[in-house]
Design a protein around this motif. Structure first.
Motif, PDB file in Angstrom:
ATOM      1  N   VAL A  29      14.320 -22.122  -4.848  1.00  0.00           N
ATOM      2  CA  VAL A  29      14.578 -21.310  -3.653  1.00  0.00           C
ATOM      3  C   VAL A  29      13.264 -20.772  -3.091  1.00  0.00           C
ATOM      4  CG1 VAL A  29      15.774 -19.304  -2.716  1.00  0.00           C
ATOM      5  CG2 VAL A  29      16.880 -20.688  -4.488  1.00  0.00           C
ATOM      6  N   GLN A  30      12.408 -20.276  -3.976  1.00  0.00           N
ATOM      7  CA  GLN A  30      11.120 -19.743  -3.537  1.00  0.00           C
ATOM      8  C   GLN A  30      10.249 -20.818  -2.896  1.00  0.00           C
ATOM      9  OE1 GLN A  30       9.597 -17.232  -6.998  1.00  0.00           O
ATOM     10  NE2 GLN A  30       8.631 -16.298  -5.216  1.00  0.00           N
ATOM     11  N   GLU A  31      10.291 -22.013  -3.465  1.00  0.00           N
ATOM     12  CA  GLU A  31       9.476 -23.104  -2.931  1.00  0.00           C
ATOM     13  C   GLU A  31       9.906 -23.476  -1.521  1.00  0.00           C
ATOM     14  OE1 GLU A  31       8.214 -27.728  -4.011  1.00  0.00           O
ATOM     15  OE2 GLU A  31       9.347 -26.524  -5.456  1.00  0.00           O
ATOM     16  N   ILE A  32      11.218 -23.451  -1.284  1.00  0.00           N
ATOM     17  CA  ILE A  32      11.746 -23.800   0.038  1.00  0.00           C
ATOM     18  C   ILE A  32      11.400 -22.723   1.067  1.00  0.00           C
ATOM     19  CG2 ILE A  32      13.853 -24.205   1.387  1.00  0.00           C
ATOM     20  CD1 ILE A  32      15.104 -25.314  -1.249  1.00  0.00           C
ATOM     21  N   LEU A  33      11.557 -21.451   0.686  1.00  0.00           N
ATOM     22  CA  LEU A  33      11.405 -20.352   1.634  1.00  0.00           C
ATOM     23  C   LEU A  33       9.996 -19.756   1.673  1.00  0.00           C
ATOM     24  CD1 LEU A  33      14.785 -18.469   1.055  1.00  0.00           C
ATOM     25  CD2 LEU A  33      14.238 -20.155   2.815  1.00  0.00           C
ATOM     26  N   SER A  34       9.205 -19.996   0.646  1.00  0.00           N
ATOM     27  CA  SER A  34       7.814 -19.487   0.585  1.00  0.00           C
ATOM     28  C   SER A  34       7.755 -17.997   0.902  1.00  0.00           C
ATOM     29  CB  SER A  34       6.922 -20.273   1.554  1.00  0.00           C
ATOM     30  OG  SER A  34       6.914 -21.642   1.236  1.00  0.00           O
ATOM     31  N   THR A  35       8.591 -17.230   0.218  1.00  0.00           N
ATOM     32  CA  THR A  35       8.706 -15.798   0.468  1.00  0.00           C
ATOM     33  C   THR A  35       8.612 -15.031  -0.850  1.00  0.00           C
ATOM     34  OG1 THR A  35      10.175 -16.271   2.337  1.00  0.00           O
ATOM     35  CG2 THR A  35      10.159 -14.019   1.539  1.00  0.00           C
ATOM     36  N   THR A  36       8.024 -13.850  -0.809  1.00  0.00           N
ATOM     37  CA  THR A  36       7.866 -13.026  -2.003  1.00  0.00           C
ATOM     38  C   THR A  36       9.225 -12.680  -2.607  1.00  0.00           C
ATOM     39  OG1 THR A  36       5.863 -12.037  -1.090  1.00  0.00           O
ATOM     40  CG2 THR A  36       6.919 -10.870  -2.904  1.00  0.00           C
ATOM     41  N   LEU A  37       9.368 -12.895  -3.895  1.00  0.00           N
ATOM     42  CA  LEU A  37      10.630 -12.634  -4.584  1.00  0.00           C
ATOM     43  C   LEU A  37      10.756 -11.141  -4.903  1.00  0.00           C
ATOM     44  CD1 LEU A  37      13.175 -13.923  -5.845  1.00  0.00           C
ATOM     45  CD2 LEU A  37      11.889 -14.114  -7.998  1.00  0.00           C
ATOM     46  N   LEU A  38      11.749 -10.505  -4.309  1.00  0.00           N
ATOM     47  CA  LEU A  38      11.991  -9.082  -4.566  1.00  0.00           C
ATOM     48  C   LEU A  38      12.866  -8.879  -5.789  1.00  0.00           C
ATOM     49  CD1 LEU A  38      11.612  -6.148  -3.522  1.00  0.00           C
ATOM     50  CD2 LEU A  38      13.770  -6.440  -2.282  1.00  0.00           C
ATOM     51  N   GLY A  39      13.821  -9.775  -5.973  1.00  0.00           N
ATOM     52  CA  GLY A  39      14.715  -9.611  -7.110  1.00  0.00           C
ATOM     53  C   GLY A  39      15.688 -10.759  -7.246  1.00  0.00           C
ATOM     54  N   VAL A  40      16.257 -10.868  -8.443  1.00  0.00           N
ATOM     55  CA  VAL A  40      17.300 -11.849  -8.733  1.00  0.00           C
ATOM     56  C   VAL A  40      18.477 -11.074  -9.305  1.00  0.00           C
ATOM     57  CG1 VAL A  40      17.950 -13.891 -10.055  1.00  0.00           C
ATOM     58  CG2 VAL A  40      15.607 -13.657  -9.192  1.00  0.00           C
ATOM     59  N   ILE A  41      19.601 -11.127  -8.618  1.00  0.00           N
ATOM     60  CA  ILE A  41      20.785 -10.377  -9.028  1.00  0.00           C
ATOM     61  C   ILE A  41      21.747 -11.323  -9.735  1.00  0.00           C
ATOM     62  CG2 ILE A  41      22.590  -8.792  -8.301  1.00  0.00           C
ATOM     63  CD1 ILE A  41      19.688  -7.901  -7.594  1.00  0.00           C
ATOM     64  N   PRO A  42      22.011 -11.101 -11.008  1.00  0.00           N
ATOM     65  CA  PRO A  42      22.895 -12.023 -11.733  1.00  0.00           C
ATOM     66  C   PRO A  42      24.328 -11.963 -11.231  1.00  0.00           C
ATOM     67  CG  PRO A  42      22.371 -10.101 -13.081  1.00  0.00           C
ATOM     68  CD  PRO A  42      21.517 -10.002 -11.858  1.00  0.00           C
ATOM     69  N   ASP A  43      24.999 -13.108 -11.330  1.00  0.00           N
ATOM     70  CA  ASP A  43      26.413 -13.179 -10.983  1.00  0.00           C
ATOM     71  C   ASP A  43      27.183 -12.316 -11.978  1.00  0.00           C
ATOM     72  OD1 ASP A  43      28.688 -13.939  -9.701  1.00  0.00           O
ATOM     73  OD2 ASP A  43      28.821 -15.926 -10.610  1.00  0.00           O
ATOM     74  N   SER A  44      27.912 -11.340 -11.479  1.00  0.00           N
ATOM     75  CA  SER A  44      28.542 -10.384 -12.387  1.00  0.00           C
ATOM     76  C   SER A  44      29.832  -9.836 -11.787  1.00  0.00           C
ATOM     77  CB  SER A  44      27.576  -9.225 -12.663  1.00  0.00           C
ATOM     78  OG  SER A  44      28.204  -8.196 -13.381  1.00  0.00           O
ATOM     79  N   GLU A  45      30.865  -9.748 -12.619  1.00  0.00           N
ATOM     80  CA  GLU A  45      32.125  -9.165 -12.173  1.00  0.00           C
ATOM     81  C   GLU A  45      31.977  -7.670 -11.872  1.00  0.00           C
ATOM     82  OE1 GLU A  45      35.203  -9.921 -14.970  1.00  0.00           O
ATOM     83  OE2 GLU A  45      35.160 -12.100 -14.700  1.00  0.00           O
ATOM     84  N   SER A  46      30.947  -7.066 -12.427  1.00  0.00           N
ATOM     85  CA  SER A  46      30.747  -5.628 -12.221  1.00  0.00           C
ATOM     86  C   SER A  46      30.465  -5.310 -10.753  1.00  0.00           C
ATOM     87  CB  SER A  46      29.604  -5.113 -13.096  1.00  0.00           C
ATOM     88  OG  SER A  46      28.382  -5.746 -12.766  1.00  0.00           O
ATOM     89  N   VAL A  47      29.895  -6.274  -9.999  1.00  0.00           N
ATOM     90  CA  VAL A  47      29.607  -6.046  -8.582  1.00  0.00           C
ATOM     91  C   VAL A  47      30.904  -5.874  -7.804  1.00  0.00           C
ATOM     92  CG1 VAL A  47      28.584  -7.028  -6.493  1.00  0.00           C
ATOM     93  CG2 VAL A  47      27.426  -7.305  -8.695  1.00  0.00           C
ATOM     94  N   LEU A  48      31.861  -6.782  -8.018  1.00  0.00           N
ATOM     95  CA  LEU A  48      33.151  -6.694  -7.331  1.00  0.00           C
ATOM     96  C   LEU A  48      33.904  -5.440  -7.749  1.00  0.00           C
ATOM     97  CD1 LEU A  48      35.303  -7.915  -5.497  1.00  0.00           C
ATOM     98  CD2 LEU A  48      36.125  -9.244  -7.457  1.00  0.00           C
ATOM     99  N   LYS A  49      33.862  -5.128  -9.029  1.00  0.00           N
ATOM    100  CA  LYS A  49      34.552  -3.940  -9.531  1.00  0.00           C
ATOM    101  C   LYS A  49      33.988  -2.682  -8.891  1.00  0.00           C
ATOM    102  CE  LYS A  49      35.661  -1.488 -13.822  1.00  0.00           C
ATOM    103  NZ  LYS A  49      35.483  -1.464 -15.299  1.00  0.00           N
ATOM    104  N   ALA A  50      32.652  -2.601  -8.821  1.00  0.00           N
ATOM    105  CA  ALA A  50      32.016  -1.426  -8.226  1.00  0.00           C
ATOM    106  C   ALA A  50      32.352  -1.307  -6.739  1.00  0.00           C
ATOM    107  CB  ALA A  50      30.503  -1.498  -8.420  1.00  0.00           C
ATOM    108  N   SER A  51      32.324  -2.445  -6.033  1.00  0.00           N
ATOM    109  CA  SER A  51      32.639  -2.437  -4.598  1.00  0.00           C
ATOM    110  C   SER A  51      34.058  -1.944  -4.352  1.00  0.00           C
ATOM    111  CB  SER A  51      32.458  -3.831  -4.011  1.00  0.00           C
ATOM    112  OG  SER A  51      31.107  -4.236  -4.057  1.00  0.00           O
ATOM    113  N   ASN A  52      34.997  -2.403  -5.164  1.00  0.00           N
ATOM    114  CA  ASN A  52      36.390  -1.972  -5.005  1.00  0.00           C
ATOM    115  C   ASN A  52      36.573  -0.493  -5.305  1.00  0.00           C
ATOM    116  OD1 ASN A  52      37.295  -4.503  -4.250  1.00  0.00           O
ATOM    117  ND2 ASN A  52      37.794  -5.140  -6.337  1.00  0.00           N
ATOM    118  N   GLN A  53      35.669   0.065  -6.100  1.00  0.00           N
ATOM    119  CA  GLN A  53      35.734   1.495  -6.430  1.00  0.00           C
ATOM    120  C   GLN A  53      34.945   2.356  -5.444  1.00  0.00           C
ATOM    121  OE1 GLN A  53      34.185   1.467 -10.431  1.00  0.00           O
ATOM    122  NE2 GLN A  53      36.197   1.157 -11.366  1.00  0.00           N
ATOM    123  N   GLY A  54      34.280   1.705  -4.462  1.00  0.00           N
ATOM    124  CA  GLY A  54      33.458   2.463  -3.531  1.00  0.00           C
ATOM    125  C   GLY A  54      32.210   3.010  -4.194  1.00  0.00           C
TER     126      GLY A  54
END
Length: 271
Positions: free
Chosen positions: A198-223
């Motif tokens: 991805v970095q090679e294609i976009l040539s942009t500074t990497l700020l972060g990598v967010i792992p695929d996680s069920e906790s994201v959906l759970k947190a969003s549903n909880q506001g």
């Protein structure tokens, strides 16, 4: 000096609003007075993730049209003392956003002492997205590790480099890449692009990598912005991204498959 940061992408559903909520919360948790603005006129999802939808009385368009003051429309976050939310309108058209109106609101936020202004952009290159990125000093381009998402992100980078206010002034927008929904196991099996790809294609500074996680959906549903979940990998990854945004050197985590210990392997065989 205040910084205007757009969170953008070419494709919908990659986690822009989740990112806007997490980054703005993270900056406020670090003591910086921060405003986050929902530019997705007609839909309005940021207030749901920030758990303030019942407190919306006036919105971004009301302020632009002079129907309410900025102070009336800003919603103070209940968890972060330094965080304020400016929600989008659900009943107006995206054309309600004008350069003059958006600039006036941004300038007023700066006059009120806000250090960071996070602009949560709608997907694509339509009017609302252009208004969100036009005034940006910094851009966080959110991409999933798949070809179509990366290609669309590349198009957004082109617009930032040619049509933003800073581009018109002969200046550059500071660009960061945030890769979301990353699964190292799928990368190893060849089902997903790796971070390096991805970095090679976009040539942009990497700020972060967010792992695929069920906790994201759970947190969003909880506001609850996921960065408040300090036990989750995703919450920790967003906290790392905020630290890098503030200029700190933090190693990237969650890029490889977690190796299983002896007892984990033993129990798996016996199962």
């Amino acid at each position: 000096m205040a910084k205007i940061i757009v969170v953008t992408s070419g494709k919908g559903g990659v986690g822009k609003t989740t990112t806007s909520a997490a980054i703005s919360s993270g900056l406020a948790m670090r003591g910086h007075k921060t405003a986050v603005i929902d530019f997705d006129i007609g839909l309005r999802n940021l207030d749901l993730i920030m758990n303030c939808e019942r407190r919306v009385v006036y919105d971004f368009v009301n302020v632009i049209n002079g129907e309410a003051t900025l102070k009336q429309a800003l919603i103070k976050d209940k968890r972060c003392e330094q965080l304020y939310i400016l929600p989008a309108s659900q009943t107006r058209d995206k054309d309600a956003l004008t350069k003059e109106g958006v600039e006036r609101v941004l300038n007023e936020l700066i006059e009120h002492g806000f250090e960071y202004i996070i602009c949560d952009s709608p997907a694509g290159i339509e009017h609302g997205a252009f208004m969100a990125l036009y005034f940006a000093d910094t851009a966080i381009v959110v991409s999933n590790p798949e070809v179509s998402s990366v290609r669309d992100s590349d198009r957004i980078l082109g617009i930032l480099q040619s049509k933003s206010r800073r581009a018109e002034q002969g200046l550059t927008v500071k660009e960061y890449l945030l890769v979301t929904r990353y699964n190292p196991g799928r990368v190893e099996s060849g089902d997903m692009l790796g971070v390096d790809d991805v970095q090679e294609i976009l040539s942009t500074t990497l700020l972060g990598v967010i792992p695929d996680s069920e906790s994201v959906l759970k947190a969003s549903n909880q506001g609850l912005p996921i960065i408040h979940d300090k036990e989750s990998d995703a919450g920790q990854a967003y906290a790392d991204a905020v630290a890098r945004l503030l200029g700190e050197e933090v190693d990237h985590r969650f890029l490889s498959v977690e190796s299983k210990g002896f007892f984990q392997r033993l129990f798996r065989r016996s199962a």
